[in-house]
Design an enzyme around this catalytic site. Structure first.
Site, PDB file in Angstrom:
ATOM      1  N   ARG A 155       0.821  -1.211   0.000  1.00 24.32           N
ATOM      2  CA  ARG A 155       0.000   0.000   0.000  1.00 24.32           C
ATOM      3  C   ARG A 155       0.856   1.264   0.000  1.00 24.32           C
ATOM      4  O   ARG A 155       0.581   2.219  -0.714  1.00 24.32           O
ATOM      5  CB  ARG A 155      -0.942  -0.015   1.208  1.00 24.32           C
ATOM      6  CG  ARG A 155      -1.949  -1.162   1.190  1.00 24.32           C
ATOM      7  CD  ARG A 155      -2.817  -1.154   2.428  1.00 24.32           C
ATOM      8  NE  ARG A 155      -3.702  -2.310   2.490  1.00 24.32           N
ATOM      9  CZ  ARG A 155      -3.381  -3.470   3.038  1.00 24.32           C
ATOM     10  NH1 ARG A 155      -2.189  -3.615   3.606  1.00 24.32           N
ATOM     11  NH2 ARG A 155      -4.223  -4.475   3.036  1.00 24.32           N
ATOM     12  N   ILE A 156       1.901   1.279   0.827  1.00 25.34           N
ATOM     13  CA  ILE A 156       2.753   2.471   0.927  1.00 25.34           C
ATOM     14  C   ILE A 156       3.666   2.583  -0.287  1.00 25.34           C
ATOM     15  O   ILE A 156       3.770   3.652  -0.899  1.00 25.34           O
ATOM     16  CB  ILE A 156       3.561   2.447   2.236  1.00 25.34           C
ATOM     17  CG1 ILE A 156       2.619   2.536   3.434  1.00 25.34           C
ATOM     18  CG2 ILE A 156       4.564   3.601   2.264  1.00 25.34           C
ATOM     19  CD1 ILE A 156       3.298   2.305   4.778  1.00 25.34           C
ATOM     20  N   ASP A 175       9.794  -6.267  -5.759  1.00 26.54           N
ATOM     21  CA  ASP A 175       8.878  -6.950  -4.855  1.00 26.54           C
ATOM     22  C   ASP A 175       8.557  -8.308  -5.447  1.00 26.54           C
ATOM     23  O   ASP A 175       7.703  -8.420  -6.342  1.00 26.54           O
ATOM     24  CB  ASP A 175       7.593  -6.152  -4.629  1.00 26.54           C
ATOM     25  CG  ASP A 175       6.784  -6.675  -3.446  1.00 26.54           C
ATOM     26  OD1 ASP A 175       6.814  -7.916  -3.227  1.00 26.54           O
ATOM     27  OD2 ASP A 175       6.137  -5.888  -2.739  1.00 26.54           O
ATOM     28  N   ALA A 236      10.291   2.462   6.739  1.00 24.68           N
ATOM     29  CA  ALA A 236       9.655   1.165   6.958  1.00 24.68           C
ATOM     30  C   ALA A 236       9.883   0.689   8.387  1.00 24.68           C
ATOM     31  O   ALA A 236       9.042   0.908   9.265  1.00 24.68           O
ATOM     32  CB  ALA A 236      10.199   0.151   5.943  1.00 24.68           C
ATOM     33  N   ARG A 237      11.035   0.057   8.636  1.00 26.51           N
ATOM     34  CA  ARG A 237      11.369  -0.442   9.956  1.00 26.51           C
ATOM     35  C   ARG A 237      12.880  -0.377  10.161  1.00 26.51           C
ATOM     36  O   ARG A 237      13.651  -0.597   9.220  1.00 26.51           O
ATOM     37  CB  ARG A 237      10.898  -1.898  10.150  1.00 26.51           C
ATOM     38  CG  ARG A 237       9.428  -2.047  10.510  1.00 26.51           C
ATOM     39  CD  ARG A 237       9.124  -1.491  11.892  1.00 26.51           C
ATOM     40  NE  ARG A 237       7.756  -1.701  12.322  1.00 26.51           N
ATOM     41  CZ  ARG A 237       6.754  -0.868  12.105  1.00 26.51           C
ATOM     42  NH1 ARG A 237       6.964   0.228  11.396  1.00 26.51           N
ATOM     43  NH2 ARG A 237       5.543  -1.115  12.577  1.00 26.51           N
ATOM     44  N   ASP A 261      13.314   7.579   9.231  1.00 21.65           N
ATOM     45  CA  ASP A 261      12.214   7.748  10.177  1.00 21.65           C
ATOM     46  C   ASP A 261      12.209   6.638  11.222  1.00 21.65           C
ATOM     47  O   ASP A 261      11.510   6.749  12.226  1.00 21.65           O
ATOM     48  CB  ASP A 261      10.876   7.755   9.435  1.00 21.65           C
ATOM     49  CG  ASP A 261       9.682   7.966  10.359  1.00 21.65           C
ATOM     50  OD1 ASP A 261       9.639   9.023  11.021  1.00 21.65           O
ATOM     51  OD2 ASP A 261       8.817   7.080  10.432  1.00 21.65           O
ATOM     52  N   GLU A 266      14.470   2.189  19.419  1.00 21.17           N
ATOM     53  CA  GLU A 266      13.507   3.285  19.514  1.00 21.17           C
ATOM     54  C   GLU A 266      12.892   3.334  20.907  1.00 21.17           C
ATOM     55  O   GLU A 266      12.463   2.286  21.420  1.00 21.17           O
ATOM     56  CB  GLU A 266      12.407   3.120  18.449  1.00 21.17           C
ATOM     57  CG  GLU A 266      12.929   3.197  17.038  1.00 21.17           C
ATOM     58  CD  GLU A 266      11.837   3.065  15.971  1.00 21.17           C
ATOM     59  OE1 GLU A 266      10.664   2.864  16.337  1.00 21.17           O
ATOM     60  OE2 GLU A 266      12.167   3.180  14.779  1.00 21.17           O
ATOM     61  N   HIS A 285      10.107   8.229  13.967  1.00 21.99           N
ATOM     62  CA  HIS A 285       9.096   7.220  13.631  1.00 21.99           C
ATOM     63  C   HIS A 285       7.686   7.825  13.642  1.00 21.99           C
ATOM     64  O   HIS A 285       6.771   7.317  14.275  1.00 21.99           O
ATOM     65  CB  HIS A 285       9.159   6.031  14.601  1.00 21.99           C
ATOM     66  CG  HIS A 285       8.551   4.781  14.024  1.00 21.99           C
ATOM     67  ND1 HIS A 285       8.914   3.519  14.419  1.00 21.99           N
ATOM     68  CD2 HIS A 285       7.583   4.604  13.074  1.00 21.99           C
ATOM     69  CE1 HIS A 285       8.209   2.620  13.745  1.00 21.99           C
ATOM     70  NE2 HIS A 285       7.396   3.249  12.923  1.00 21.99           N
TER      71      HIS A 285
END
Length: 326
Positions: A155-156, A175, A236-237, A261, A266, A285
């Site tokens: 989606r992103i 992907d 993302a992560r 981000d 974290e 984040h």
């Protein structure tokens, strides 16, 4: 609490629009717990039928102790903080607010891309000094005509692709889980091999989940292949790119800059060496957190809980629908 009512534990709060939805149900009572402490969540979740959660870890211990648990609903889309294995074992659905922040995150990634290409902090700094002598020391680039690699076409990622194409960029997508024809229809170019294409990319942006396959997906090896005037963006992560290797690559100018981000740890301590570099743009984040997305996340998070309790499960937002047979 009234034992005839469903109990929902709201971990780390919700936007008031989400809380209003819970308040509007006479068969539900809820408790807001503004904590990410495992023991506090464990105690509060003991008799909960549903849990909504932002970033706190929902561990095996918490899930096993919550004997009435029917659903865990993530306030967002990432779920690496949830013990999915235990949920699968107990046949409990994990839902995500699938459509809540895809616009916000893709916009943040685009902001990073534009800020890095236009070197905003460099120009802002000397403009504030009233010294324009560096004006013609050109350190900005156009986006049009540049090559960008998007890792992940969910989606992103797909929303980011639309924005990059609007800026007349040449967009490549990696992907392996998405049909190439779907990627082609978006106007992007699907690729099978990241390493074979990295050397021609002006930027890379990460929009994939963190798992065994994607952890340390970008390390020194990948940074060394990239152009020395290229950028990398991670909304993302943390852990998808290796922070230590990224720091060394930025320090040695093997790549030109990064927009981050998310981080390995974290909240990220101020001692993180990346913070000392002037070719990195940072945010805590919050790529998916805007005024609008906060409402969307809260309402989708609550609606997912209500759907499970009402036996109206939307399997498209259930992460483990195949594992639990939804």
């Amino acid at each position: 609490m009234d034992t005839n009512k469903y109990k929902i534990l709201v971990v780390q709060g919700l936007h008031e629009e989400g809380l209003k939805m819970l308040e509007g149900r006479s068969d539900i009572e809820f408790e807001v717990l503004m904590s990410d402490d495992e023991n506090e969540i464990l105690k509060a979740a003991k008799d909960a039928n549903g849990i909504t959660v932002r970033t706190a870890k929902i561990t095996n211990k918490i899930i096993e102790n919550a004997t009435k648990l029917q659903v865990v609903s993530r306030h967002g889309v990432g779920y690496d903080s949830i013990d999915l294995k235990t949920l699968n074992k107990k046949k409990i659905p994990l839902t995500i607010a699938a459509h809540s922040n895809m616009i916000s995150v893709s916009e943040q990634a685009m902001f990073f891309l534009m800020a890095l290409n236009k070197n905003v902090f460099y120009y802002d700094a000397f403009t504030r000094k009233g010294d324009w002598t560096n004006r013609w020391d050109v350190k900005a680039w156009d986006l049009a005509g540049k090559n960008i690699l998007v890792i992940g076409f969910g989606r992103i990622g797909s929303n980011f692709v639309k924005r990059a194409i609007a800026f007349e960029m040449n967009v490549y997508v990696y992907d392996p889980y998405v049909n190439k024809n779907i990627i082609k229809k978006s106007g992007a170019i699907p690729i099978d091999n990241v390493h074979a294409n990295l050397s021609k990319m002006d930027a890379v942006t990460l929009h994939c989940p963190k798992n065994d396959e994607t952890t340390d997906f970008f390390t020194k090896k990948e940074f060394d292949i990239m152009k020395n005037n290229s950028f990398i963006i991670n909304c993302a992560r943390g852990g998808i790119l290796n922070e230590k290797d990224l720091y060394e690559s930025l320090l040695e100018k093997n790549i030109a800059g990064a927009g981050l981000d998310v981080f390995d740890e974290e909240p990220t301590p101020s001692t993180n060496p990346l913070f000392k570099l002037n070719n990195v743009i940072l945010s805590p984040h919050i790529a998916g957190v805007t005024v609008e997305s906060s409402v969307r996340m809260a309402t989708e998070t609550v609606q997912n809980v209500l759907n499970v309790l009402d036996n109206k499960v939307n399997k498209l937002v259930v992460v483990n629908n195949k594992e639990i047979g939804v």
